[in-house]
Each structure stands twice: as C-alpha cells, then as structure tokens.
Design an enzyme around this catalytic site. Structure first.
Site, short mmCIF file in Angstrom:
data_model
loop_
_atom_site.label_atom_id
_atom_site.label_comp_id
_atom_site.label_asym_id
_atom_site.label_seq_id
_atom_site.Cartn_x
_atom_site.Cartn_y
_atom_site.Cartn_z
N SER A 1 -61.34 20.17 22.02
CA SER A 1 -61.00 19.18 21.12
C SER A 1 -61.44 19.64 19.63
O SER A 1 -62.63 20.27 19.55
CB SER A 1 -61.48 17.93 21.34
N THR B 1 -51.68 19.03 18.94
CA THR B 1 -51.43 17.66 19.25
C THR B 1 -50.71 16.96 18.32
O THR B 1 -50.93 17.04 17.06
CB THR B 1 -52.92 16.79 19.37
N HIS C 1 -51.16 10.68 25.59
CA HIS C 1 -52.44 10.83 24.99
C HIS C 1 -53.13 9.82 25.78
O HIS C 1 -53.93 8.74 25.28
CB HIS C 1 -52.21 10.26 23.75
N LYS D 1 -48.50 19.71 22.30
CA LYS D 1 -49.10 18.43 23.20
C LYS D 1 -48.80 17.27 22.76
O LYS D 1 -49.01 16.86 21.56
CB LYS D 1 -50.56 18.64 23.37
N TYR E 1 -55.88 19.44 15.67
CA TYR E 1 -55.21 18.29 14.70
C TYR E 1 -55.18 18.99 13.54
O TYR E 1 -56.25 19.85 12.85
CB TYR E 1 -56.29 17.45 14.71
C1 LIG Z 1 -62.32 10.07 25.50
C2 LIG Z 1 -61.01 10.90 25.10
C3 LIG Z 1 -60.92 11.70 23.95
C4 LIG Z 1 -59.92 12.44 23.68
N1 LIG Z 1 -59.55 13.19 22.76
C5 LIG Z 1 -58.78 13.68 22.60
C6 LIG Z 1 -58.63 14.84 21.41
O1 LIG Z 1 -59.51 15.10 20.73
N2 LIG Z 1 -57.46 15.51 21.29
C7 LIG Z 1 -56.22 15.59 22.20
O2 LIG Z 1 -55.26 16.15 21.70
N3 LIG Z 1 -56.37 14.58 23.14
C8 LIG Z 1 -57.52 13.93 23.49
N4 LIG Z 1 -57.56 12.84 24.35
C9 LIG Z 1 -56.45 12.75 25.29
C10 LIG Z 1 -56.50 13.73 26.64
O3 LIG Z 1 -56.32 15.35 26.11
C11 LIG Z 1 -55.33 13.47 27.58
O4 LIG Z 1 -54.15 13.58 27.05
C12 LIG Z 1 -55.67 12.04 28.22
O5 LIG Z 1 -56.72 11.55 28.37
C13 LIG Z 1 -54.71 11.73 29.45
O6 LIG Z 1 -55.25 12.50 30.57
P1 LIG Z 1 -56.14 11.48 31.59
O7 LIG Z 1 -55.51 10.26 31.91
O8 LIG Z 1 -56.59 12.48 32.71
O9 LIG Z 1 -57.57 11.13 30.89
C14 LIG Z 1 -58.65 11.96 24.52
C15 LIG Z 1 -58.79 11.42 25.68
C16 LIG Z 1 -59.88 10.64 26.16
C17 LIG Z 1 -60.08 9.99 27.37
#
Ligand SMILES: Cc1cc2nc3c(=O)[nH]c(=O)nc-3n(C[C@H](O)[C@H](O)[C@H](O)COP(=O)(O)O)c2cc1C
Length: 304
Positions: free
Chosen positions: A56, A106, A200, A176, A80
């Site tokens: 990230s 993203t 997301h 994404k 980002y």
């Molecule tokens: C704690 C956390 C932090 C996240 N941070 C980011 C991020 O910094 N950038 C991003 O594109 N998505 C971020 N996401 C979204 C994840 O990349 C992903 O799209 C989302 O969690 C769905 O997958 P999952 O159901 O397996 O968790 C974050 C998700 C979580 C749970």
C-alpha cells in the site's frame, strides 16, 4: 468426473510473472498496527508462499525496506495519487528504485468512505508508526493521520492519468476499483495492463454490488487480452475457484492474510496463503481440473 486428477497444480502467472497459486496479497495500509514487523513480514510471508505482495501507499515501512526484506520476490506497488504531483512522483520513484514491478492504481477512493463501524468504535489509527514513503515525499518526517493522508489524495484523477502514470514509471498499471464493463473498457483504452474488480472490501460506497457479481461483465467486456483480477470476500479455496471460473485471472486476498500477519507475523501470513492454496488445489481436483486455467463457467451455477 472421471478426469485424471492425479497431478493438480495451482501454479499460474500474472503479467508474465510466475506464482505458485492465483492469489496475491491485496494492498492494505498500516500493517505495523497488525504486527510490529508489518509490511516487511507480509512481504516475507508472501515470498515464502510463492506469490506477490501488493504494498500500500499508506505502508508503515518504506518501499526500500519492504524490497530488502524479500529481495528476490516479485512485488507490486499500490498507488494513491496526491494533489501535489511531486508527492506522487516521489512515491513512484521510491517504488521503482526498490524494484516494484507493477503499479496498482486505486481509483475507488477519491474520498475516504464513511466507515460507520470505525466511527462507532472511535478507533483511530495512531500517528506512530508513521508512513515513511509519504513522510519522505512530503519532505522531512512530518507525520500525518489517516484522515490527513486522505485529504492529500486528489479527487481530480481522470482516465488520462492512467497513461501518464504508466509512462512516467515505466511500469505496467493495473486499475483497482473497476466495477463496470464501461470502466474496464476505458481502463484498457487508456493503456492499463489489467484491472482489479473491487469495491474496496465494501468500505467505500454503500449499495454497490459484490465484486463477484461484477466480475463476469468485466471479463466479457475486456476479453482474454487483459488480465482481470478480483478482490473482496475471498475466504476459501472454493471462493478462488469460483472467481477463476467466472473469468478472473487471479484474486487478491486482503483481510485473511492480515489476520494471519497479526497472529504470527510472516509465518502467519504464509500459513493463511498456504491454507487457501491447499483448499484451491482440493477444489480443482474435485472439479476435475488439473490446473487453474481449466476452470470454466460450466463449473459454476447461480444459487437459487
Ligand atoms: C485494513 C485494510 C487496509 C486497506 N488499505 C488499502 C490501501 O491502502 N489501498 C487499497 O487500494 N486498498 C486497501 N484496502 C482494500 C483491499 O485492498 C481490498 O480491496 C479489500 O480489503 C477486499 O479484500 P478482502 O475482502 O479480502 O479484505 C484495505 C483493506 C483493509 C481491510
């Protein structure tokens, strides 16, 4: 049934890079809040399991630190885009210098979603540990909170930026946060090497469809030339099999791997990935497939 499944492999490749199974670690911010070794341990866990970690922008370790902790493993960088172009350029430069091989741009977070559970619990991301790449990009070790971070992110991103980021970085860009065929086609038109169908984790806009529901129309729109990844709710090997059967090239896994990291650092993240790998291998064998690319839409049906 009655297809020889004595040898089942989960191996595949994404954007030309071989991986042990069609799952990558989704970008997740602030991993040192889950475990003191944070993103470095996540990179090691992913490398040991044989797959790619997507780091990230809001990581609590720098791209250089993450690169050094698993130097031989392929790695992708989630971007980002900031209101200040210089900040974005600095972040991309840090990722390129640290050997990241693709940018995951993203696009579903021009604003930070209203996350009512976070509001209810009152939990705030502490300022420490900081986000070193961002601190460096901002010049000096200025520390910012998550809300401040998102205030720095631009809401002015547009499709032409996809091409610009790819040519500035010299890296393939995956978009994404694609949720429709129309946006998937725009991504391809603007030079994206791939798209990630994602909402997301359901934490941005209320009422959007589940990403698995959006996946088939995106796959049908872009065709086999463009790699389509998907994330959101992958919790079992059978979830991976369903996504592949619906045309995904691979999936990203978020929270399960983060929980693994929280429990046992690199070994915990590796263990979760390997559990999912083994479940996928079993699902493939029971579906009469010897490799992920043998899965087709004939293997899935809609529950009534
Ligand atoms: C704690 C956390 C932090 C996240 N941070 C980011 C991020 O910094 N950038 C991003 O594109 N998505 C971020 N996401 C979204 C994840 O990349 C992903 O799209 C989302 O969690 C769905 O997958 P999952 O159901 O397996 O968790 C974050 C998700 C979580 C749970």
């Amino acid at each position: 049934m009655l297809r020889d499944v004595q040898e089942v492999t989960t191996e595949t490749s994404v954007l030309g890079t071989g991986i042990a199974f069609p799952m990558l670690v989704a970008p997740m911010a602030y991993q040192r809040h889950a475990h003191p070794d944070g993103e470095c341990a996540m990179a090691q866990g992913a490398a040991a399991a044989g797959t790619i970690m997507c780091m990230s922008t809001m990581a609590t370790s720098s791209p250089a630190e993450v690169g050094a902790s698993a130097p031989d493993a392929p790695r992708w960088y989630q971007l980002y885009v900031f209101r200040d172009d210089g900040v974005t350029r600095s972040l991309v430069d840090q990722a390129v210098d640290a050997g990241f091989r693709a940018i995951v741009l993203t696009v579903d977070a021009p604003y930070f979603g209203r996350r009512e559970r976070d509001i209810r619990t009152g939990w705030m991301i502490p300022d420490d540990p900081p986000v070193p790449a961002l601190a460096a990009a901002l010049g000096g070790m200025r520390q910012t909170t998550v809300v401040e971070h998102f205030k720095l992110v631009t809401a002015g991103l547009s499709w032409k930026d996809v091409e610009r980021i790819s040519s500035d970085s010299g890296l393939p860009v995956l978009v994404k946060g694609v949720q429709t065929a129309e946006d998937a086609l725009l991504a391809v038109e603007h030079g994206a090497a791939g798209v990630v169908v994602s909402n997301h984790g359901g934490r941005q806009l209320d009422g959007v469809a589940a990403s698995i529901e959006m996946l088939p129309e995106v796959v049908d729109a872009v065709g086999a030339e463009t790699e389509v990844l998907v994330d959101g709710g992958i919790r079992r090997g059978t979830d991976v099999a369903i996504a592949l059967a619906l045309g995904a090239h691979a999936v990203l896994v978020g929270r399960p791997v983060l929980w693994g990291l929280a429990v046992d650092g690199a070994a915990g993240a590796q263990r979760v990935l390997e559990l999912l790998r083994d479940e996928l291998a079993l699902a493939l064998g029971l579906l009469g497939c010897t490799s992920p690319d043998e899965l087709t839409r004939a293997h899935v049906g809609r529950a009534l």
